[in-house]
Enzyme design. Structure first.
Site, PDB file in Angstrom:
ATOM      1  N   TYR A  47       8.929 -10.812  75.292  1.00 22.05           N
ATOM      2  CA  TYR A  47       9.944 -10.011  74.361  1.00 22.05           C
ATOM      3  C   TYR A  47      11.100  -9.899  75.074  1.00 22.05           C
ATOM      4  O   TYR A  47      12.214 -10.037  74.514  1.00 22.05           O
ATOM      5  CB  TYR A  47       9.251  -9.101  73.590  1.00 22.05           C
ATOM      6  CG  TYR A  47      10.253  -8.101  73.048  1.00 22.05           C
ATOM      7  CD1 TYR A  47      10.852  -8.660  71.724  1.00 22.05           C
ATOM      8  CD2 TYR A  47      10.934  -6.814  73.503  1.00 22.05           C
ATOM      9  CE1 TYR A  47      11.986  -7.603  71.008  1.00 22.05           C
ATOM     10  CE2 TYR A  47      11.884  -6.111  72.811  1.00 22.05           C
ATOM     11  CZ  TYR A  47      12.345  -6.638  71.622  1.00 22.05           C
ATOM     12  OH  TYR A  47      13.232  -5.755  71.035  1.00 22.05           O
ATOM     13  N   SER A  90      18.581  -5.478  73.051  1.00 19.17           N
ATOM     14  CA  SER A  90      17.635  -4.303  73.145  1.00 19.17           C
ATOM     15  C   SER A  90      17.798  -3.726  74.688  1.00 19.17           C
ATOM     16  O   SER A  90      18.548  -4.564  75.723  1.00 19.17           O
ATOM     17  CB  SER A  90      16.216  -4.821  73.219  1.00 19.17           C
ATOM     18  OG  SER A  90      15.243  -4.032  73.704  1.00 19.17           O
TER      19      SER A  90
END
Length: 224
Positions: free
Chosen positions: A147, A135
């Site tokens: 996250y 990501s």
């Protein structure tokens, strides 16, 4: 003979888009996720090129059994896409629910390791390629983002796997998108990437000439 791609988190979003792109390119696809109904619908769409494999990406035995079934059905595994992952319902170190945090870490970190463990024996035989979903959040610091920290792990692990796999002719890379138009993100953010943009990057990585190892593809929306 057609090559075979094993995909976790294949029932929707990036995983489903990658299955469609791979099938269009002539690949067989093994579709692994928890949602049997969604997988069956996708497999019906793809036709005889798809194999439904229902299971949880945090279950080592389920992953190993699925990889073995895939290899037996298609004659081997040429590439893997460790795509299963999720975020938090309420982000933040103090605000987040502890069980939710633990579940996310288990899927985003342990699930990636277990997927690699299940696929590496098969990829070693084919000198294949493994792609991990990272990501943009794993390339920069975001205030309090647990996250994001799990994706920092994915990026580091992809590099370590790449060094391990190159010893026997395999390749590993990470695809790192910014915001993608999937249910993962809340509605309303304009100019997101589309799942098929990420799928195209995955296909580029697994179909690159043997002499070329694409270690990372970093995708961001051009506008927004």
């Amino acid at each position: 003979m057609a090559q075979t791609l094993f995909i976790t988190g294949a029932s929707s979003g990036i995983g489903a888009a990658t299955a469609r792109a791979a099938a269009e390119a002539g690949w067989n696809t093994a579709l692994f996720a928890r949602s049997a109904d969604r997988l069956r619908d996708l497999a019906d769409e793809l036709g005889g090129q798809a194999l439904v494999l229902t299971g949880d990406a945090t279950d080592a035995e389920a992953l190993s059994d699925a990889a073995a079934r895939c290899a037996d059905h298609f004659g081997g595994i040429d590439a893997g896409f460790a795509n299963a992952g999720r975020g938090l319902s309420k982000p933040g170190t103090e605000a987040g629910d502890l069980d939710d945090i633990r579940g996310m870490i288990d899927l985003n970190v342990t699930g990636v390791v277990l997927t690699a463990r299940a696929l590496l024996p098969h990829l070693r035989r084919s000198k294949g390629t493994l792609v991990l979903t990272g990501s943009a959040a794993g390339r920069r610091h975001i205030a309090g983002s647990i996250y994001g920290a799990t994706k920092w792990f994915v990026h580091g692990y992809a590099g370590n796997l790449a060094e391990e796999m190159r010893e026997w002719g395999g390749r590993c890379g990470v695809v790192a998108p910014g915001m993608v138009d999937t249910p993962f993100f809340d509605a309303g953010a304009p100019d997101k990437l589309q799942p098929q943009d990420v799928a195209a990057a995955v296909l580029q990585m697994i179909t690159a000439p043997e002499r070329a190892a694409i270690r990372e593809v970093f995708l961001m929306p051009q506008q927004g």
